[in-house]
Design a protein around this motif. Structure first.
Motif, short mmCIF file in Angstrom:
data_model
loop_
_atom_site.label_atom_id
_atom_site.label_comp_id
_atom_site.label_asym_id
_atom_site.label_seq_id
_atom_site.Cartn_x
_atom_site.Cartn_y
_atom_site.Cartn_z
N TYR A 287 -22.54 17.94 17.18
CA TYR A 287 -23.76 17.16 17.48
C TYR A 287 -24.27 17.51 18.87
O TYR A 287 -25.47 17.74 19.07
N GLY B 10 -26.08 20.65 19.21
CA GLY B 10 -27.43 20.70 18.61
C GLY B 10 -27.46 20.91 17.11
O GLY B 10 -28.38 21.56 16.59
N GLU C 4 -27.74 21.57 9.92
CA GLU C 4 -29.04 22.13 10.31
C GLU C 4 -29.29 21.92 11.80
O GLU C 4 -28.69 21.03 12.41
N LEU D 275 -30.64 20.65 15.19
CA LEU D 275 -31.08 19.30 15.57
C LEU D 275 -32.17 19.42 16.64
O LEU D 275 -32.00 20.15 17.62
N GLU D 276 -33.27 18.73 16.42
CA GLU D 276 -34.32 18.70 17.43
C GLU D 276 -34.32 17.33 18.07
O GLU D 276 -34.66 16.35 17.42
N GLY D 277 -33.89 17.24 19.32
CA GLY D 277 -33.78 15.94 19.99
C GLY D 277 -32.54 15.21 19.52
O GLY D 277 -31.43 15.71 19.70
N SER D 278 -32.72 14.08 18.88
CA SER D 278 -31.57 13.31 18.43
C SER D 278 -31.85 12.76 17.03
O SER D 278 -32.98 12.78 16.58
N CYS D 279 -30.79 12.28 16.37
CA CYS D 279 -30.95 11.80 14.99
C CYS D 279 -30.28 10.44 14.83
O CYS D 279 -29.10 10.28 15.16
#
Lengths: 365, 102
Positions: free
Chosen positions: B73, B76, B86, B88-92
Motif C-alpha cells: 500500500y 502505491g 493495481e 494506487l492514485e492518492g489513497s483508497c
C-alpha cells in the motif's frame, strides 16, 4: 404531422430532452430528437441508448405524425425563433417551421429508424417527494467517480428498504451517504443509477413534484410532472460501504461552514500552483483553532479559524476540492468534523443531522 | 406324546444356546464401542505445546502478511479486493479500511 404551438413550449421540450442526445455516438440518428403527437400533446424523445428522456407539451394538433430531426440545429433554431405562434409541418422526413410569413426547413431522418425507448411493465411503483430526493442527490453526487475503470463507482447506489431510503456514492477517495424516510413505503429496491441520470433528475425535478420509480432487473423508469426518464442500471456489486465508516473518533470539531469554505477556497488558490501539482490543503488543528499555512511559488497564506474542539490536536492534509465539495452541499451553519488521526478517514456531517455524512480520506504525505 | 416332548426339549436347548451366543456378542460389541471411543479421543487429542506452536505460527504468518500488505500500500498499490494489485492514485478508502480491520 402538423401542429401549432408556442416558442416557449418548444423550448421547454427541447431543453428537457437535450441532455440525453448522444454527443459521441457513431450513429447520426442518436444525435437527433424525436417528436410525435398523441392526442393534443407533442412528445419529445431523446436517447443515447443508456438514458432516454421523454417529455410532453400541450400543442394544437392538426394532423398526427412523428419526425426525427438533428437535435443541435433544431435546438438552435428554436432558441432564435420569434415569440409568436409557430407552425410545424412534416413533409416526408423533413420539417417546415413557419413563423410570421417566413419558414425554415430542417432535413430529418426516417422516424422508423429511431430506437424505441421502451416502457417497463412493472406494477411496482415507489413514490418519493421531490424535495427529499433532490437534496439527497445534491449531497451524494459529489463523490461519484469520473473515470470509468470501475463502472459501479460512476453511479449512485439507491437502496430502498421499506420506509428507509439510502443514496451512497464513492470514488474510493471519499464516500457520501445520505438517508431519509419515505413515509408509508413498503417496497424494496437496490440498484446503481448512473450519475448522468441522477444529474438529469436533479436538473429537471421541480420541488413540488412527486417522483414515481418503476423498475425491473436492469432498468428503471422515473416519472415526474410531464417528464419520464428511462435509464439502465449499472451492473456489478457495490462494495460494502459500511465497513469503511469509522465508528469512533479521537477529535471532534465544530466549524462555521461558511468561514471554513471561504478559507479552504482561498488556500486552494495557492495549492493549485504548488510544485507537487496536487490540490493539497493542510490543517493544523490545535488549541480550538484550525491553522492553514500554505505557500507556493506564487504566494503564501496564513489563516486561522476559531472552532469548538473536543479531543486531541491533529495535523491533517486533504485534497482541497473534496473539502470544498462537501462544504458546498452542507446547508447548516456549522459542520461537524470527526478525525481519527492524520491517516484515517475523516467524517464531515451537518450539525445535528445524522442523515448525511461525507467521508474523506486524508492525503498521505 | 414322547416324540413331541423330545422335540420341545430340543427347541428349548437351541433357544438357550442362541441366548448364550447373543450374550457373548453383546459383550464383544460393548468392548468394540469402548475401543472406538478411546481411539477417537486419541486421534483428536492435541497437546498444549502443539496448540501453542500452531497459534504462534498463525500469528507470525498474519503479522508478516499484514506487513507485506502495508508495504504494498505504501509503495502505491491497491490491497483492497476491488482493485488489488493495481496502481494506487492518492489513497483508497477500502484499502485503508482493510488495514484498519486487521
Amino acid at each position: 404531422m402538423k401542429i401549432i404551438c408556442k416558442k416557449e413550449d418548444l423550448l421547454l421540450g427541447v431543453n428537457t430532452v437535450q441532455r440525453a442526445v448522444s454527443s459521441k455516438s457513431t450513429l447520426p440518428i442518436l444525435q437527433s430528437i424525436k417528436m410525435r403527437t398523441e392526442n393534443n400533446y407533442l412528445w419529445f424523445e431523446a436517447t443515447d441508448l443508456e438514458i432516454g428522456i421523454r417529455c410532453q407539451i400541450p400543442v394544437n394538433v392538426m394532423e398526427e405524425g412523428q419526425v426525427v430531426i438533428p437535435a443541435k440545429l433544431f435546438s438552435e433554431i428554436v432558441r432564435k425563433l420569434p415569440d409568436t405562434e409557430i407552425k410545424i409541418e412534416s413533409q416526408d422526413s423533413n420539417i417546415n417551421i413557419y413563423y410570421y410569413s417566413s419558414d425554415f426547413v430542417i432535413n430529418g431522418y426516417d422516424p422508423e429508424e429511431y430506437p424505441e425507448i421502451s416502457d417497463i411493465s412493472s406494477s411496482e411503483n415507489i413514490e418519493i417527494p421531490a424535495t427529499i430526493f433532490k437534496s439527497m442527490i445534491k449531497q451524494t453526487i459529489i463523490a461519484c467517480a469520473v473515470e470509468e475503470t470501475r463502472p459501479v463507482f460512476t453511479g449512485i447506489l439507491l437502496q430502498i428498504e421499506g420506509e428507509n431510503i439510502n443514496l451512497v456514492s464513492t470514488d474510493t477517495h471519499r464516500l457520501a451517504h445520505s438517508q431519509s424516510v419515505i413515509p408509508g413505503n413498503q417496497k424494496e429496491f437496490k440498484g446503481i443509477i448512473p450519475s448522468k441520470t441522477m444529474q438529469e433528475i436533479y436538473r429537471l425535478l421541480q420541488d413540488d413534484d412527486i417522483l414515481y420509480i418503476s423498475y425491473n432487473n436492469n432498468r428503471v423508469i422515473l416519472k415526474f410532472g410531464s417528464v419520464q426518464i428511462i435509464t439502465r442500471l449499472i451492473e456489478g456489486q457495490f462494495p460494502n460501504y459500511k465497513q469503511v465508516i469509522p465508528q469512533t473518533c479521537g477529535t471532534k470539531l465544530l466549524i462555521n461552514t461558511k468561514k471554513f469554505l471561504d478559507t479552504v477556497e482561498r488556500a486552494s488558490l495557492l495549492s493549485r500552483d504548488n510544485y507537487l501539482k496536487t490540490n493539497t490543503v493542510r490543517f493544523n488543528i490545535e488549541n480550538s483553532a484550525i491553522n492553514i499555512n500554505q505557500f507556493s511559488e506564487t504566494g503564501k497564506i496564513n489563516e486561522k479559524i476559531d472552532i469548538d474542539q473536543d479531543g486531541e490536536d491533529v495535523t491533517i492534509a486533504f485534497n482541497a476540492k473534496y473539502i470544498i465539495d462537501v462544504l458546498k452541499v452542507v446547508e447548516t451553519e456549522n459542520i461537524l468534523m470527526e478525525s481519527s488521526g492524520s491517516f484515517s478517514p475523516c467524517i464531515f456531517r451537518p450539525e445535528d443531522d445524522d442523515n448525511y455524512l461525507c467521508l474523506v480520506l486524508p492525503l498521505r504525505s | 406324546m414322547g416324540q413331541l416332548y423330545q422335540a420341545i426339549t430340543e427347541v428349548e436347548e437351541n433357544i438357550s444356546r442362541l441366548l448364550g451366543e447373543v450374550k457373548s456378542l453383546r459383550q464383544y460389541v460393548e468392548y468394540l464401542e469402548e475401543e472406538n471411543v478411546s481411539l477417537k479421543r486419541q486421534l483428536c487429542a492435541v497437546s498444549e505445546a502443539d496448540t501453542e506452536r500452531v497459534q504462534k505460527n498463525a500469528a507470525r504468518i498474519q503479522k508478516e502478511a499484514h506487513e507485506n500488505l502495508e508495504k504494498l500500500y505504501s509503495e502505491g498499490f491497491h490491497i483492497c479486493h476491488i482493485y488489488f494489485g493495481e496502481n494506487l492514485e492518492g489513497s483508497c478508502l477500502f484499502c485503508n479500511a482493510f488495514l484498519r480491520k486487521d
